[in-house]
Every structure is written in structure tokens, then in C-alpha cells.
Design an enzyme around this catalytic site. Structure first.
Site, short mmCIF file in Angstrom:
data_model
loop_
_atom_site.label_atom_id
_atom_site.label_comp_id
_atom_site.label_asym_id
_atom_site.label_seq_id
_atom_site.Cartn_x
_atom_site.Cartn_y
_atom_site.Cartn_z
N SER A 188 0.86 -1.17 0.00
CA SER A 188 0.00 0.00 0.00
C SER A 188 0.90 1.24 0.00
O SER A 188 1.86 1.30 -0.76
CB SER A 188 -0.96 -0.03 1.19
OG SER A 188 -1.79 1.09 1.20
N TYR B 152 -4.88 8.17 -5.98
CA TYR B 152 -3.87 7.29 -5.40
C TYR B 152 -4.29 6.86 -3.99
O TYR B 152 -4.24 5.67 -3.65
CB TYR B 152 -2.53 8.02 -5.36
CG TYR B 152 -1.37 7.18 -4.91
CD1 TYR B 152 -0.89 6.15 -5.71
CD2 TYR B 152 -0.73 7.42 -3.70
CE1 TYR B 152 0.20 5.37 -5.32
CE2 TYR B 152 0.35 6.66 -3.29
CZ TYR B 152 0.81 5.64 -4.10
OH TYR B 152 1.88 4.87 -3.70
N LYS C 184 -5.09 3.03 -2.50
CA LYS C 184 -4.27 2.46 -1.44
C LYS C 184 -5.06 2.22 -0.15
O LYS C 184 -4.79 1.27 0.59
CB LYS C 184 -3.05 3.35 -1.18
CG LYS C 184 -2.08 3.43 -2.36
CD LYS C 184 -1.49 2.07 -2.70
CE LYS C 184 -0.37 2.19 -3.71
NZ LYS C 184 0.27 0.88 -4.00
#
Length: 266
Positions: free
Chosen positions: A138, A152, A156
Site C-alpha cells: 500500500s 492514489y 491504497k
């Protein structure tokens, strides 16, 4: 001989992890999109050990069919996967209302679904054998949302949730699931990312020096050895991981003040 499959293994953290496992005498399978980068990685790794123990496959992990076929070929050549490290990922910084839908979706498909596709390709076999280790990579941006990183961070954060749910399912079958949250790390992708990082994010994130890929990879390898579920890097990310609901309000307060000061100067 241990068979380690690493997605995103042609550079950065993935390649550094490959070096670690190659030094241990493992069979290494590297997946990435760019064949020239894979060939360079294979040539480098072959110098330090058995060239026949390094395999490369060009595949886009965002494509389930490509990923499954590539991993199947790796397992046919080197035997069942013992360790999967899902390291492939992309980051395209930018404000939410500026970043295109295509760029936003690319990050979700690669970072989240790319990891899921890789896991799906090995998970059934691991369950059947009642052994196996899976590390999902992650990010610190998967613990707290960062200005200019909406796509993003979304990918994650989702990866963390996937890891938590899968850990519960996999544990009774002897399969160990781990997830790690690297900070800014000195990699080729990080260098490209900095060119597009918004000023506000640079002010917030630039106060912490990036880690070396070697330091991050060594921590990940140790965590896999020990079967640890979550891997944090540095005190800030550890605090976010362990006490997020307490720490985040203070960090967001500080972030908001810093961002406001910048906006007033523009």
C-alpha cells in the site's frame, strides 16, 4: 527452493526485494509492463547467482487475463508460488477536478485491481497446499488522504481494506497475508512523481526525507519472514496506523493551515 513472484519487479522497491531474495537462493519471477526494464533487471540479478532461477514476464497487472496467464507460466516453470509480493503501482498526482477520469481509473485498476488479480492467480493454490505468504504494498497515502492524491489514496486505502478482509479468510487455511505502507521512497517512479506533485503536497510531504528503496525492502522482507500483518515505516506512519482516529485530526489541522497559507500567496 522458494519461488517468489514480484509484480512491479523491474525497478524500485520490487527490484530491490528481488535482489534480497536472489541473495537467498530463491527462484524469482518478475512481472512488469516494460520488457526492456525486465530484461535489464534479469541481467543484473543473474550476475549475483543462478541465471536459470530468474524469470521475467511482461504483463499489465490491470488486465486480469494477462496477469493470470503470466503467473501461470511462472508457476509452470518454477513451481507453485511460495511468496507473492504485489508491488506494481502507479501514481498520478493532481487535483481531483483537474485529473482526468482515465488517470483516476488507471490508478484504481493498477494499484487495487492489479494487486487483486495477482492474488487471485496464486491464492487457490496456496489454500490447497495450506501454505503461502502474500505481501500487498500500500502506501503512507493509504493511511491518510493527501492533497492532490485523491485517486492514489483511494486505491491504497482500498488495498488496506482488502488485506484486512483477506487476512481473516486466509488465516484458517495457513496462508499469511501482509500489507505495508511505505513512505516516500527513492525510486524512479518517485522521481517522476515529484515533477507533478502539487506545491501544497510538496510543502506537507517534503518535510520528511524519503527512505531508500533498500531500507524499505529490507523491512518488507523481515516482515514476510516473521509473518507480520501490518508494516509501518517511521514513527509518523506507525502512529497513523495504530492511532489514526486520534492522530489524524491534528495532522489534518496542520495540513489545512499550511495549505491555506499557500493559497493566500497565490
Amino acid at each position: 527452493m522458494t519461488h517468489v513472484i514480484i509484480t512491479g519487479g523491474s525497478s524500485g522497491i520490487g527490484l530491490t526485494l528481488a535482489r534480497i531474495y536472489a541473495s537467498r537462493g530463491a527462484r524469482i519471477s518478475l512481472l512488469a509492463r516494460t520488457i526492456s526494464a525486465l530484461e535489464a533487471a534479469q541481467a543484473e540479478l543473474s550476475k549475483s547467482g543462478n541465471a536459470d532461477a530468474i524469470r521475467i514476464e511482461s504483463a499489465d497487472v490491470a488486465d486480469e487475463g494477462q496477469t493470470a496467464a503470466a503467473i501461470a507460466r511462472c508457476e509452470e516453470a518454477f513451481g507453485p508460488c511460495d511468496i507473492l509480493i504485489a508491488c506494481a503501482g502507479i501514481v498520478e498526482p493532481g487535483l481531483f477536478d483537474v485529473v482526468s477520469t482515465a488517470a483516476f481509473e488507471r490508478q484504481i485498476r493498477t494499484n487495487l485491481f492489479g494487486s487483486i488479480h495477482a492474488v487471485r492467480s496464486v491464492y487457490a493454490g496456496m489454500k490447497q497446499r495450506r501454505t503461502g505468504r502474500i505481501m500487498l504494498v500500500s502506501s503512507g497515502a493509504g493511511l491518510i488522504g493527501i492533497y492532490g492524491y485523491s485517486g492514489y489514496s483511494a486505491s491504497k486505502f482500498a488495498l488496506h481494506g482488502f488485506a484486512e478482509a483477506l487476512r481473516s479468510e486466509a488465516r484458517p487455511h495457513g496462508v499469511k497475508i501482509s500489507v505495508c505502507f511505505p513512505p516516500d521512497t527513492e525510486t524512479p517512479q518517485f522521481a517522476r512523481e515529484l515533477e507533478h506533485r502539487p506545491l501544497e503536497a510538496a510543502v506537507i510531504m517534503g518535510r520528511v526525507a524519503p527512505w531508500t528503496a533498500d531500507a524499505v525492502a529490507r523491512s518488507i522482507a523481515r516482515a514476510i519472514d516473521k509473518g507480520r500483518f501490518e508494516v509501518f515505516f517511521g514513527w509518523t506512519l506507525l502512529a497513523l496506523g495504530r492511532f489514526g482516529s486520534t492522530v489524524k485530526p491534528f495532522l489534518n489541522w496542520w495540513f489545512d493551515r499550511a495549505i491555506l497559507r499557500i493559497s493566500r500567496r497565490q
